[in-house]
Scaffold this active site. Structure first.
Site, mmCIF file in Angstrom:
data_model
loop_
_atom_site.group_PDB
_atom_site.id
_atom_site.type_symbol
_atom_site.label_atom_id
_atom_site.label_comp_id
_atom_site.label_asym_id
_atom_site.label_seq_id
_atom_site.Cartn_x
_atom_site.Cartn_y
_atom_site.Cartn_z
ATOM 1 N N ASP A 112 0.837 -1.209 0.000
ATOM 2 C CA ASP A 112 0.000 0.000 0.000
ATOM 3 C C ASP A 112 0.866 1.251 0.000
ATOM 4 O O ASP A 112 1.958 1.270 0.577
ATOM 5 C CB ASP A 112 -0.985 0.000 1.181
ATOM 6 C CG ASP A 112 -0.311 -0.175 2.536
ATOM 7 O OD1 ASP A 112 0.571 -1.051 2.668
ATOM 8 O OD2 ASP A 112 -0.650 0.578 3.477
ATOM 9 N N GLU A 177 -0.322 -1.288 5.753
ATOM 10 C CA GLU A 177 0.761 -0.855 6.659
ATOM 11 C C GLU A 177 0.634 0.621 7.001
ATOM 12 O O GLU A 177 0.991 1.044 8.101
ATOM 13 C CB GLU A 177 2.133 -1.145 6.024
ATOM 14 C CG GLU A 177 3.309 -0.978 6.973
ATOM 15 C CD GLU A 177 3.837 0.442 7.110
ATOM 16 O OE1 GLU A 177 4.553 0.726 8.079
ATOM 17 O OE2 GLU A 177 3.523 1.298 6.251
HETATM 18 ZN ZN ZN Z 1 6.553 2.082 4.599
#
Ligand code: ZN
Length: 435
Positions: A112, A177
């Site tokens: 991401d 994340e």
């Molecule tokens: Zn990162």
């Protein structure tokens, strides 16, 4: 300290580094292909398909699954979410060792990327993967598609030399994340475990000793809408101005939390470990109307070891106390909701054997002693370290402007880090000849 690294021959070390050099053009082509695929939250599936294809064409067994909140919502480390996970797939490739002679390893990276604001202000296209001089540009080029694919290139380099890790290696490409960490958590829930983990976040080729834990919250502030010309003595209340009052007040708390650094060894010498960031604000509908509502979101952070429930309570109480000191807000208390990051900090410790291998691999490539640092950011390392007892190294290439305009990764640094990772894998897992 003796380590498996000492059993690697000079010849093999040289061959591995050469294999990284020889494969670097292909590594960059693969990286450009991945940078070209936007993978902001909610649109990661295409990029994950790309990763699954790269793993599968190398013969790894590939596990690709959609994150189910029910599988993780009761686990430690879970962050609450109010978005759909319909497009949130993790991908894990597995190398199964024949000999199981060494120690196993998780190589983890996130797919991401954060949003691209004002793309017209980028000198290079935000998803171009353009290479200019020593830099590849693009959102995610640094944070952290380069690191994610460096793991793959490192495994390729071993294979080119006729070897594979002598222990199981799991190549993980995870979502979430940048907002929760629920992707890494889902890998734990799925049962992936190893003797160590390695995350090549672009925090420089240095050992990350400690990270803070980001916490997100959203505050909804009400107002009393009036015509803009209304006399304010006793009537009307501007929700945006009330929000600004609370936001300004929160700077006092930020100062206080930073003063507490003396209680946290890793951060006691840091100039400003805890950043309160006003990330979004929305309010008002009309220039001639006193706004009825303002909503703002902030990111704050906790120290490693700081209790999350206490931090939540302190934040909520602080905001409500300030509201009670305001003549309007005291009767119209704001709503505080915690969503997204609810993360603990993490310190790497009890990991001398692991660090020794990294030191040796780093020295071989850089001809300099490995340095360490602490970060005011976070990574998925906390999941492996805190909730699975797996010491985790965070070490990666040099990147400029992560989350900013013209994010870029240094190619020199990327190549060096790929070599370090390849040598680290060989030194931690040991090697076996490919049958
Ligand atoms: Zn990162």
């Amino acid at each position: 300290m003796a380590s498996m690294y000492d059993t690697l021959s000079d010849e093999l070390i040289t061959s591995i580094c050469r294999a990284v050099d020889e494969g670097f053009t292909e590594q960059l082509d693969t990286l450009k292909g991945l940078v070209n695929i936007p993978s902001q939250r909610g649109e990661e599936a295409e990029a994950q398909n790309y990763m699954a294809a790269r793993y599968a064409e190398r013969g790894y067994s590939v596990d690709q699954w959609k994150i189910n909140i029910d599988d993780i919502k009761d686990l430690p480390g879970f962050s609450p979410v109010h978005v759909s996970y319909d497009d949130a797939f993790n991908v894990v490739a597995t190398h199964k060792s024949r000999t199981q002679a060494g120690k196993s390893l998780i190589l983890n990276g996130h797919i991401d990327v954060v949003p691209v604001e004002s793309p017209e202000k980028w000198q290079y296209g935000p998803y171009s993967g353009d290479i200019v001089g020593d830099w590849m540009y693009g959102r995610g080029a640094g944070d952290m598609k380069s690191g994610l694919l460096a793991c793959l290139a490192a495994m390729d380099a071993l294979k080119k030399c006729g070897f594979a890790p002598a222990a199981d290696v799991f190549l993980q490409s995870v979502v979430e994340e940048e907002c929760t960490g629920n992707g890494a958590l889902a890998c734990l829930a799925r049962g992936y475990r190893a003797d160590a983990a390695f995350i090549p976040e672009p925090l420089q080729p240095k050992l990350m000793r400690a990270q803070v834990g980001p916490v997100w919250f959203k505050v909804t502030v009400g107002g009393d809408p009036q015509h803009a010309s209304a006399d304010f003595s006793g009537a009307g209340a501007n929700a945006i101005e009330k929000a600004i009052y609370l936001i300004e007040s929160l700077k006092e708390l930020e100062k206080e939390w930073n003063e507490r650094k003396k209680n946290y060894q890793e951060y006691s010498c840091h100039s400003h470990p805890i950043r309160f960031n006003l990330g979004t604000i929305q309010g008002g509908k009309w220039a001639s109307s006193v706004p009825a509502e303002c909503v703002f979101e902030m990111r704050v952070a906790v120290y490693p070891g700081q209790d999350l429930a206490e931090a939540r309570e302190e934040l909520t109480n602080f905001i409500l106390d300030k509201a009670r000191q305001d003549p309007f807000l005291k009767n119209n208390l704001p709503e505080v909701v915690f969503h997204g990051f609810m993360a603990e900090g993490y310190v790497l410790k009890d990991s001398d054997d692991l660090e020794e291998v990294l030191k040796q691999a780093h020295y071989e490539v850089f001809k300099e002693e490995l340095q360490e640092h602490v970060t005011t950011a976070a990574s998925d390392a906390r999941f492996f370290g805190l909730y699975a007892g797996t010491p985790t190294i965070v070490y990666g290439p040099e990147c400029t402007m992560p989350h900013g305009y013209d994010e870029a990764v240094s190619l020199t640094s990327l190549k060096q880090v790929t070599k370090t990772i390849a040598l680290f894998i060989a030194g931690w897992c040991g090697v076996e000849e490919i049958a």
